[in-house]
Design an enzyme around this catalytic site. Sequence first.
Site, mmCIF file in Angstrom:
data_model
loop_
_atom_site.group_PDB
_atom_site.id
_atom_site.type_symbol
_atom_site.label_atom_id
_atom_site.label_comp_id
_atom_site.label_asym_id
_atom_site.label_seq_id
_atom_site.Cartn_x
_atom_site.Cartn_y
_atom_site.Cartn_z
ATOM 1 N N HIS A 87 30.868 11.996 53.459
ATOM 2 C CA HIS A 87 31.224 10.689 54.032
ATOM 3 C C HIS A 87 32.743 10.491 54.018
ATOM 4 C CE1 HIS A 87 30.467 6.335 54.820
ATOM 5 N NE2 HIS A 87 31.597 6.196 54.146
ATOM 6 N N GLU A 88 33.388 10.835 52.902
ATOM 7 C CA GLU A 88 34.846 10.674 52.812
ATOM 8 C C GLU A 88 35.567 11.665 53.721
ATOM 9 O OE1 GLU A 88 35.879 8.085 51.377
ATOM 10 O OE2 GLU A 88 33.960 7.612 50.452
ATOM 11 N N HIS B 177 35.670 10.200 57.075
ATOM 12 C CA HIS B 177 36.728 9.194 57.225
ATOM 13 C C HIS B 177 38.041 9.868 57.629
ATOM 14 C CE1 HIS B 177 34.984 5.387 56.229
ATOM 15 N NE2 HIS B 177 34.612 5.729 55.007
ATOM 16 N N GLU C 18 32.303 2.666 58.687
ATOM 17 C CA GLU C 18 31.348 3.218 57.729
ATOM 18 C C GLU C 18 30.175 3.867 58.449
ATOM 19 O OE1 GLU C 18 31.825 3.560 54.487
ATOM 20 O OE2 GLU C 18 33.771 2.659 54.843
ATOM 21 N N ASP D 252 29.089 7.703 58.261
ATOM 22 C CA ASP D 252 27.723 8.100 57.911
ATOM 23 C C ASP D 252 27.213 9.161 58.871
ATOM 24 O OD1 ASP D 252 27.673 6.299 55.833
ATOM 25 O OD2 ASP D 252 26.502 4.781 56.893
#
Length: 488
Positions: free
Chosen positions: A133-134, A137, A198, A202
């Site tokens: 997930h990071e 980003h 977010e 995901d």
Amino acid sequence: MARIRTTLRSCLLIYITLTHPLSAGEIRLPSLGGDYSASILSPEEEHLLGESFMRSLREQITFSSEPLIQHYTQTLGEQLAAQSENPSKKFEFFVIDNPTINAFAGPDGKIGIHTGLIKKAENEGELAAVLAHEIAHVTQRHLMRRLESQQDMSLPTVATVLATVIAASADPQAGEAVAATATGLSIQRQINFTRSNEQEADRVGMQILHSAGYSPSNMPSFFERLQQANRYSGESLPEYLQTHPLTLSRIADAESRAAQFSQQKKIDSLEFNLIRQILLVNDFNNPQHAIRHYKTGLQQTTDPHTTQYQQFGYGMALLKAGQSAKAIKQLLPLLEQNPDHPILITAIAQAYIESGNISDALKTVKTTHQLYPSHLPLTYLFTDLLISSGEYNQAIRVLEQRISITSTIPQLYQKLAIAYGSADQPVKSHIAQAQYHFFLGETKNALSQLDYAERAARKGRGNFILFSAIDAHRLIYEEKEDREKGQQ
């Protein structure tokens, strides 16, 4: 361009305030120079931002002192990043010694994770889900796009944006204090923006998970379990959910997307389970309590894998209690099941060291280091043992070879400085110590070490090559110092 530069400075200031509240006189952050003539940051400017961010972060926040935990996280992160949309991008994964459940993505691929989150993950897939997930980003440039597109937003809103995107609130009270300075409208606008980011993280993260062999369902299940656990316990949401807000629609969307992938279950690695035991042992203030915990666990378990992990934890607890002989007795049988495993080798060698048996410790580590030359904890331990055994030149060769592969790790230079000093090479020792301070963000100390190196060289301990090396390092340090002071 001045507005962007001010925004970047302010965001880094808010970031450190959230993760480690300090009085105004204590904050030591770089101010970023450079010509921001375009509306977006160039790769060079983003790299400078990331480098300055990390050097300041090392000054302000406590990183995990466990090399095994750091190495495991970096390795897992690299495996996931290799499956991302930008597999050639360099990522730096690091562990913050903090019991809270949190993780964040900073500029230029700097991704931090708290020890509390590692302990909360029930399997490796859940930990991989957070890292994926990071990584998403970063590859989707959420932080950079936000900084580049929100030049006209108020500083409190920018602070909320950055706090949310990089999820760095290690101190909930400090985070609430900063958030309280923003207007209700700006906070709501930021929440809406963040939810969009977010959901995208995901979706992209699930693809990374699937490509790496993990089940994408680990992501929504972990997030939902965190939310439900705190709902029933009556506690406030963990920091990760505060900085990565969940909604019913987001969870539903994540579950729906995860269901579209083929369901695959990757078995937890031995490293994951051993690292969890190290963290658990460290949680006990009294090692005797840890010993009792593992004795009870070994009596109650019948599963062979669980027995193996419990036995390792028991050995580590004994080692922490100063019972090295008993620790060796517990750990050696595990090595028979997993020959030359780096974590087991490191633990056994540490037990030998505690018992005063440096010779067996060196013998134990030497062969395994040849098999795993990129394993940093093994490199640290191997070179420490070489220095203790008087084999300074070999220690220097090992460290220089490792630095040629990864040149920004402060601890490598610290050990190199010790090796050079032990080998009676003071000039090179001071240069290595300068590099250590520089990568910690201590530029003044780094320049002082170069002064010591130059004095030693003038006393007849140096030659033209060493003088040139001193000058080259000084030029780099002073240039970085000037740029971070904002000199044009």
